[in-house]
Design an enzyme around this catalytic site. Structure first.
Site, mmCIF file in Angstrom:
data_model
loop_
_atom_site.group_PDB
_atom_site.id
_atom_site.type_symbol
_atom_site.label_atom_id
_atom_site.label_comp_id
_atom_site.label_asym_id
_atom_site.label_seq_id
_atom_site.Cartn_x
_atom_site.Cartn_y
_atom_site.Cartn_z
ATOM 1 N N GLU A 178 37.359 37.680 46.687
ATOM 2 C CA GLU A 178 36.610 38.259 45.579
ATOM 3 C C GLU A 178 35.186 37.725 45.488
ATOM 4 O O GLU A 178 34.940 36.541 45.711
ATOM 5 C CB GLU A 178 37.374 37.985 44.282
ATOM 6 C CG GLU A 178 38.841 38.448 44.351
ATOM 7 C CD GLU A 178 39.688 37.950 43.205
ATOM 8 O OE1 GLU A 178 40.887 37.649 43.432
ATOM 9 O OE2 GLU A 178 39.146 37.828 42.093
ATOM 10 N N HIS A 195 37.181 42.437 42.750
ATOM 11 C CA HIS A 195 38.467 41.786 43.036
ATOM 12 C C HIS A 195 39.104 42.429 44.278
ATOM 13 O O HIS A 195 40.216 42.942 44.242
ATOM 14 C CB HIS A 195 39.360 41.969 41.812
ATOM 15 C CG HIS A 195 40.565 41.086 41.729
ATOM 16 N ND1 HIS A 195 41.511 41.035 42.710
ATOM 17 C CD2 HIS A 195 40.971 40.227 40.761
ATOM 18 C CE1 HIS A 195 42.460 40.205 42.326
ATOM 19 N NE2 HIS A 195 42.157 39.697 41.165
#
Ligand code: TA6
Length: 473
Positions: free
Chosen positions: A448, A345
């Protein structure tokens, strides 16, 4: 039982060494806190503690109390008892932390002869820090006047001696936390060290030939990366939590084994338990100009009672250099087939989100998670940002090129990953998050690398899967 990884022989076969087998000598001059920190360390490791002060013959006590330094001959019988206690603990498999000054190398060699697996933790401090500690100490036979002779006798741990020095000029619990983390870590190259970071959380710091980085053991969370000669690439919120069991805001959170909220258990932590878990550093080494760290997480009582109760091994390799390499290998150790989602992330720092464009996703369909109901979209050209953005691109192996509008382009290439996610919370969402500054949305973008939703990974027993990303700036 506290599990510790002391065998850095590569990611495939780390050997778990239980704390019970640990034999630790907390060493240092008088006033360095051997007894206090030794006892706390033993408590943290859940093994017995022994203060070697109690093993001195009365004659030694009288001598020291009288301000007379001990000689080698005074110390040998005492050191033999110390070695014996450690050897007995080793033989019994109980583990032991013993507080013993062990000032000279020859003393330590004598201890190692009796107990070859001993590790030394040297509580190191300046004359000033030690002097202040001794002045404040009462009810101890050792007069402050002997400090200088102890420092004169002290021989620092050499690189070929098993152990490390910890600076005592920090809170006692940080000294303990650092010692626990370093005892659990493999031998470290000079470019890598473990310290206590923000919130008292253990952190691995890297200052390699081609890049520097920070990785918190909680979540194996990369919080900073700077290629040598370049500028920091990752973004961290100035108001991020740094506390056990709280997600860190920024850097590269590791989402696993689910992404976002879990429909099956809305109370389950968002983005899974991996970013909240304490990972073990099992390998640290230099490969050319790169520094390679390997972190390991396996199932625990806590994960086995979570919404994803499976047995697994996750190995996360972080390569720090002119590029940042991130590689997550998950192995199914369960007897049933398992399915999981995963994401790197990544929070990139940008001068101003309004000037940022992302190319590489042109024409690709994405799921707009903000639309109600969620709907498909796609862009003909590069993606730009003018409001809250939360998109999932599925079934793609596209590389992302992020132009920050101020001359820097960051590229993220990936393997073993079929999902891409773009996220910026903009004003309202940023204001609604306690660990996110109200204006910070302008300075970051999440790009991400993931496997989510239809791209979730399914593994039969014994199978493994690797997802990796390489960030270049
Ligand atoms: O990856 C995008 C996203 O799933 C957003 O929906 C937003 O919630 C973000 O992650 C941050 O999640 P967190 O749980 O860290 O607050």
């Amino acid at each position: 039982m506290q599990s510790l990884n002391l065998d850095p022989t590569g990611p495939t076969a780390p050997v778990q060494v239980s704390a019970e087998a640990l034999q630790v000598v907390v060493m240092g001059v008088s006033g360095s806190g051997k007894s206090t920190i030794g006892a706390l360390l033993a408590h943290s490791l859940e093994i017995p503690f022994l203060d070697a002060d109690g093993l001195h013959p009365q004659s030694n006590i009288v001598k020291m109390a009288g301000g007379v330094p001990l000689t080698d001959d005074d110390r040998w019988p005492w050191l033999a008892l110390v070695g014996e206690a450690l050897a007995d603990a080793g033989a019994a498999g109980t583990g032991l932390v013993i507080a013993c000054s062990a000032l000279k190398r020859v003393y330590r060699e004598a201890i190692l002869q009796a107990a070859p697996n001993v590790r030394f933790v040297h509580l190191a401090g300046s004359l000033e820090v030690l002097g202040n500690r001794l002045e404040g100490r009462s009810e101890h036979f050792m007069p402050p006047a002997l400090l200088r002779s102890q420092l004169a006798t002290l021989e620092e741990l050499q690189a070929d001696e098993p152990g490390f020095a910890v600076d005592i000029d920090q809170p006692v619990l940080d000294v303990v936390a650092e010692s626990v983390a370093r005892l659990a870590a493999p031998a470290l190259p000079a470019s890598v060290w473990i310290a206590v970071g923000r919130g008292g959380l253990p952190v691995v710091r890297v200052d390699g030939a081609a890049g520097a980085a920070e990785v918190y053991l909680q979540g194996a969370h990369v919080t900073s990366w700077t290629p040598s000669g370049g500028a920091p690439v990752l973004w961290m919120s100035a108001v991020s939590d740094f506390a056990p069991g709280r997600p860190l805001r920024g850097g590269v959170p590791l989402c696993f084994p689910w992404f976002g909220a879990l429909a099956a258990d809305p109370a389950a932590p968002g983005h899974g338990f991996a970013r909240l878990s304490s990972w073990h550093l099992v390998e640290a080494g230099e490969q050319g100009d790169d520094v390679v760290l390997v972190f390991r997480l396996t199932d625990s009582d806590e994960t086995r009672s979570s919404a994803w109760p499976h047995r697994f091994e996750a190995l996360y390799t972080v390569t720090v250099g002119a590029r940042l390499g991130l590689s997550l290998r998950v192995r199914n150790l369960d007897t049933t087939t398992v399915t999981f989602e995963e994401a790197l992330h990544t929070y990139l720092g940008v001068p101003d989100i309004h000037d940022v464009t992302v190319s590489g996703f042109e024409g690709l369909p994405y799921l707009d998670r903000l639309a109600v109901p969620q709907e498909q979209g796609s862009d003909d050209g590069p993606v730009s940002f003018s409001s809250e953005t939360d998109r999932i691109y599925l079934g793609t192996d596209a590389d992302a090129r992020v132009s920050d509008g101020a001359g820097r382009t960051v590229t993220i290439t990936a393997e073993g990953s079929a999902s891409r996610i773009l996220w910026n919370p903009w004003t309202a969402k940023a204001a609604a998050m306690a660990d996110f500054g109200d204006d910070e949305w302008q300075a970051m973008l999440c790009v991400e690398t993931a496997n989510v939703r239809d791209d979730a990974i399914t593994l039969a027993p014994g199978e493994s899967h690797t997802m990796s990303a390489v960030i270049t700036a």
